[in-house]
Design a protein around this motif. Structure first.
Motif, PDB file in Angstrom:
ATOM      1  N   SER A  20       0.827  -1.213   0.000  1.00 14.65           N
ATOM      2  CA  SER A  20       0.000   0.000   0.000  1.00 14.65           C
ATOM      3  C   SER A  20       0.857   1.257   0.000  1.00 14.65           C
ATOM      4  O   SER A  20       0.537   2.239  -0.680  1.00 14.65           O
ATOM      5  CB  SER A  20      -0.937  -0.012   1.215  1.00 14.65           C
ATOM      6  OG  SER A  20      -1.779  -1.142   1.193  1.00 14.65           O
ATOM      7  N   GLU A  21       1.936   1.236   0.760  1.00 15.96           N
ATOM      8  CA  GLU A  21       2.823   2.399   0.790  1.00 15.96           C
ATOM      9  C   GLU A  21       3.529   2.586  -0.544  1.00 15.96           C
ATOM     10  O   GLU A  21       3.618   3.702  -1.063  1.00 15.96           O
ATOM     11  CB  GLU A  21       3.851   2.234   1.915  1.00 15.96           C
ATOM     12  CG  GLU A  21       3.279   2.340   3.317  1.00 15.96           C
ATOM     13  CD  GLU A  21       2.750   3.723   3.628  1.00 15.96           C
ATOM     14  OE1 GLU A  21       3.207   4.701   2.993  1.00 15.96           O
ATOM     15  OE2 GLU A  21       1.871   3.832   4.501  1.00 15.96           O
ATOM     16  N   ARG A  22       4.020   1.507  -1.135  1.00 15.67           N
ATOM     17  CA  ARG A  22       4.808   1.613  -2.362  1.00 15.67           C
ATOM     18  C   ARG A  22       3.950   2.002  -3.558  1.00 15.67           C
ATOM     19  O   ARG A  22       4.389   2.764  -4.424  1.00 15.67           O
ATOM     20  CB  ARG A  22       5.525   0.290  -2.633  1.00 15.67           C
ATOM     21  CG  ARG A  22       6.404   0.288  -3.870  1.00 15.67           C
ATOM     22  CD  ARG A  22       7.151  -1.016  -3.988  1.00 15.67           C
ATOM     23  NE  ARG A  22       8.166  -1.123  -2.959  1.00 15.67           N
ATOM     24  CZ  ARG A  22       9.424  -0.700  -3.095  1.00 15.67           C
ATOM     25  NH1 ARG A  22       9.810  -0.144  -4.228  1.00 15.67           N
ATOM     26  NH2 ARG A  22      10.291  -0.840  -2.129  1.00 15.67           N
ATOM     27  N   HIS A  23       2.717   1.482  -3.629  1.00 18.88           N
ATOM     28  CA  HIS A  23       1.861   1.710  -4.789  1.00 18.88           C
ATOM     29  C   HIS A  23       0.695   2.650  -4.493  1.00 18.88           C
ATOM     30  O   HIS A  23      -0.227   2.753  -5.293  1.00 18.88           O
ATOM     31  CB  HIS A  23       1.330   0.372  -5.318  1.00 18.88           C
ATOM     32  CG  HIS A  23       2.395  -0.504  -5.885  1.00 18.88           C
ATOM     33  ND1 HIS A  23       2.814  -0.422  -7.194  1.00 18.88           N
ATOM     34  CD2 HIS A  23       3.154  -1.475  -5.309  1.00 18.88           C
ATOM     35  CE1 HIS A  23       3.771  -1.305  -7.404  1.00 18.88           C
ATOM     36  NE2 HIS A  23       3.993  -1.960  -6.284  1.00 18.88           N
ATOM     37  N   HIS A  24       0.731   3.315  -3.341  1.00 21.08           N
ATOM     38  CA  HIS A  24      -0.246   4.349  -2.992  1.00 21.08           C
ATOM     39  C   HIS A  24      -1.683   3.801  -3.030  1.00 21.08           C
ATOM     40  O   HIS A  24      -2.575   4.388  -3.640  1.00 21.08           O
ATOM     41  CB  HIS A  24      -0.114   5.563  -3.918  1.00 21.08           C
ATOM     42  CG  HIS A  24       1.288   6.074  -4.030  1.00 21.08           C
ATOM     43  ND1 HIS A  24       1.948   6.691  -2.988  1.00 21.08           N
ATOM     44  CD2 HIS A  24       2.182   6.034  -5.060  1.00 21.08           C
ATOM     45  CE1 HIS A  24       3.168   7.027  -3.361  1.00 21.08           C
ATOM     46  NE2 HIS A  24       3.344   6.634  -4.615  1.00 21.08           N
ATOM     47  N   LEU A  25      -1.885   2.673  -2.355  1.00 21.55           N
ATOM     48  CA  LEU A  25      -3.202   2.060  -2.281  1.00 21.55           C
ATOM     49  C   LEU A  25      -3.836   2.352  -0.928  1.00 21.55           C
ATOM     50  O   LEU A  25      -3.151   2.685   0.046  1.00 21.55           O
ATOM     51  CB  LEU A  25      -3.098   0.540  -2.469  1.00 21.55           C
ATOM     52  CG  LEU A  25      -2.368   0.034  -3.720  1.00 21.55           C
ATOM     53  CD1 LEU A  25      -2.342  -1.482  -3.726  1.00 21.55           C
ATOM     54  CD2 LEU A  25      -3.030   0.562  -4.976  1.00 21.55           C
ATOM     55  N   LEU A  26      -5.160   2.215  -0.871  1.00 26.24           N
ATOM     56  CA  LEU A  26      -5.903   2.279   0.385  1.00 26.24           C
ATOM     57  C   LEU A  26      -6.525   0.911   0.628  1.00 26.24           C
ATOM     58  O   LEU A  26      -7.045   0.285  -0.304  1.00 26.24           O
ATOM     59  CB  LEU A  26      -6.994   3.356   0.326  1.00 26.24           C
ATOM     60  CG  LEU A  26      -6.514   4.784   0.086  1.00 26.24           C
ATOM     61  CD1 LEU A  26      -7.705   5.739   0.026  1.00 26.24           C
ATOM     62  CD2 LEU A  26      -5.535   5.233   1.168  1.00 26.24           C
ATOM     63  N   ALA A  27      -6.470   0.446   1.871  1.00 28.28           N
ATOM     64  CA  ALA A  27      -6.897  -0.922   2.158  1.00 28.28           C
ATOM     65  C   ALA A  27      -7.715  -0.974   3.428  1.00 28.28           C
ATOM     66  O   ALA A  27      -7.478  -0.219   4.382  1.00 28.28           O
ATOM     67  CB  ALA A  27      -5.685  -1.849   2.275  1.00 28.28           C
ATOM     68  N   GLY A  28      -8.686  -1.881   3.438  1.00 24.54           N
ATOM     69  CA  GLY A  28      -9.441  -2.214   4.638  1.00 24.54           C
ATOM     70  C   GLY A  28      -9.225  -3.668   4.979  1.00 24.54           C
ATOM     71  O   GLY A  28      -9.041  -4.506   4.088  1.00 24.54           O
ATOM     72  N   MET A  29      -9.233  -3.977   6.257  1.00 27.55           N
ATOM     73  CA  MET A  29      -8.952  -5.332   6.733  1.00 27.55           C
ATOM     74  C   MET A  29     -10.048  -5.755   7.691  1.00 27.55           C
ATOM     75  O   MET A  29     -10.489  -4.963   8.533  1.00 27.55           O
ATOM     76  CB  MET A  29      -7.588  -5.364   7.428  1.00 27.55           C
ATOM     77  CG  MET A  29      -7.325  -6.604   8.254  1.00 27.55           C
ATOM     78  SD  MET A  29      -5.855  -6.386   9.279  1.00 27.55           S
ATOM     79  CE  MET A  29      -5.940  -7.852  10.304  1.00 27.55           C
TER      80      MET A  29
END
Length: 501
Positions: free
Chosen positions: A227-236
């Motif tokens: 997420s940090e490297r590819h600028h993603l947003l994630a929910g878990m």
């Protein structure tokens, strides 16, 4: 990449050529077995250590295992490790550290041959990856449809009882999918009682880790780096029992809507984690929540919770895998069932408060309160004409928010807001975070209101894009209100921005 000994001064004549051929043959035979065997053979040939380092996964293969950290560090900072021979290989970095007695040319030859074989293995894996990815997506769809027994039988993991779900979104999703696939190296055979499935559905990446009870955090670490490297947003969401895969799937989407560039992976149990609910008196709070939610089934409550957490019906529909029209129709039906206007901001805040209430303690139910009220009526000598009605969402029980701890919390949250910021924020929250209608009621330009909201977010140190945060701020404004937060009372300074009617 850094490379030492790129010129072979120690391979004279036929003997050196024969030695190189033997080394290449050994590497080729190892490559036909596995990538781990190939790295182990390379380490043996240079009489040192060898590591295949991935920027996301860290050490993919390492011989010996203790060299993994050194290999990852050397790949990240090649100038600090001039004694290591490095080659790019299949999206990762091959790092070799040869013994001092090994000729530099031989180490260079081993590194080049190993990297080439890793590329061949990577290309072969890429040819099969499309079919494997489609199979993963199919298995995820089966889990969401409730066919857990069929999936676990396919995976051959009788100990797979729980699931942790991640849902990622972003512009660079296809690349991120391939990088995570390479880092995880997913297999349909259980490894350490865990199987990782991943697939793209509806413009997002879904990762489901099936395991026994709890996970070791490996996938979470990989998702965080990705997420940090590819600028993603994630929910878990999870771990949850495998039968509750649809719940985990929708909760992960709801959590993703609370993610920000400063906090890219948000667990579902942190969404709406309230600083208010622990302050409320437990017994009356749980009794009121139980009475309010009595008409609702667990499925109804989950739909409302996802809707309130995501902040909009289209987002809730995407999280739940339903159409927006279906979600709107169900919320209208639930509004009639609850006898409340769910389009009212205060009602929504109260409903979220009820849904987050702790479970009542054994013996602490409405029957106790009913008996207490009947005893009170008998002592007073009067009784109402009928039984008391159910609790309402429009108002909270007397004294629930009117306690010192809640007042202190509310003042600490919204205290110090300038009058125009407080009025603007309250108006914006009443309009469910829609800037245009709030600006029209305030008679200011949308840009002006947007600037004020930025100041409010900085003052409150809260993410106003989070629907659950907005609900708590709405309650804090009500708890600290000394007069009507009326747009008509907005201080005016004249001019084009603060025009009078």
């Amino acid at each position: 990449m850094s490379s030492t000994g790129t010129t072979d001064h120690g391979a004279p004549g036929p003997r050196g050529a024969r030695h190189e051929r033997e080394a290449a043959d050994r590497l080729l035979r190892a490559a036909t077995r596995s990538g781990a065997h190939l790295i182990a053979e390379a380490a043996s040939l240079v009489q040192g250590w060898a590591v295949l380092a991935d920027p996301i996964a860290g050490a993919v293969y390492s011989t010996p295992a203790a060299a993994a950290a050194d290999g990852v560090h050397a790949a990240a900072a090649p100038r600090e490790h001039p004694h290591c021979t490095q080659r790019p290989a299949a999206g990762a970095v091959l790092v070799l550290a040869a013994a001092p007695t090994v000729p530099p040319g031989h180490a260079c030859h081993v590194a080049t041959t190993t990297a080439a074989l890793l590329e061949v293995r990577g290309q072969r894996a890429a040819e099969l990856r499309g079919e494997q990815m489609r199979l993963h997506t199919t298995l995820i769809r089966l889990l969401l449809a409730g066919h857990t027994a069929a999936v676990t039988e396919t995976l051959g993991g009788s100990r797979l009882t729980h699931v942790t779900v991640y849902r990622l979104s972003g512009v660079d999703l296809p690349t991120a999918h391939e990088v995570l696939w390479r880092a995880v190296r997913p297999s349909l055979a259980p490894y350490a009682d865990a199987v990782t499935l991943m697939g793209r559905r509806d413009g997002e990446l879904v990762v489901a880790e099936l395991h026994h009870g709890g996970d070791d955090g490996r996938i979470l670490r990989l998702v965080s780096r990705l997420s940090e490297r590819h600028h993603l947003l994630a929910g878990m969401a999870g771990p949850l029992p495998l039968a509750e895969m649809p719940t985990a799937h929708s909760d992960a989407a709801a959590a993703r809507h609370s993610a920000t560039p400063d906090r890219r992976v948000v667990p579902a149990d942190a969404v709406g984690a309230s600083r208010l609910t622990p302050l409320l008196p437990t017994a009356p709070y749980t009794r009121w929540a139980g009475s309010v939610l009595r008409p609702l089934s667990p499925a109804h409550q989950h739909l409302l919770l996802v809707w309130l957490r995501t902040g909009s019906k289209p987002r809730a529909a995407a999280a739940l895998g339903l159409s927006a029209g279906t979600v709107r129709a169900r919320i209208r039906d639930l509004s009639r069932l609850l006898g409340a206007d769910l389009e009212d901001a205060t009602v929504r805040a109260h409903l979220l408060l009820a849904l987050r209430a702790p479970a009542p303690a054994p013996g602490d139910d409405d029957s106790d309160s009913d008996s207490d009220s009947s005893n009170t009526r008998s002592r007073s000598g009067s009784s109402p004409p009928g039984p008391p009605g159910p609790a309402r969402l429009e108002r909270l029980p007397d004294g629930l928010l009117d306690i010192e701890a809640v007042r202190t919390w509310a003042v600490g949250l919204v205290g110090g807001l300038e009058p125009h910021l407080r009025i603007a924020l309250a108006c914006w929250l009443r309009h469910h975070a829609r800037t245009a209608p709030a600006a029209a009621e305030l008679h200011v330009h949308r840009t002006t209101l947007a600037g004020w909201l930025t100041q409010c977010a900085e003052h409150l140190a809260r993410n106003l894009a989070d629907a659950t945060v907005r609900a708590e701020i709405h309650l804090a404004l009500k708890a600290t209100r000394t007069g009507p937060d009326d747009p008509a009372a907005l201080p005016r300074r004249g001019g084009r921005t603060y025009r009078r009617l």
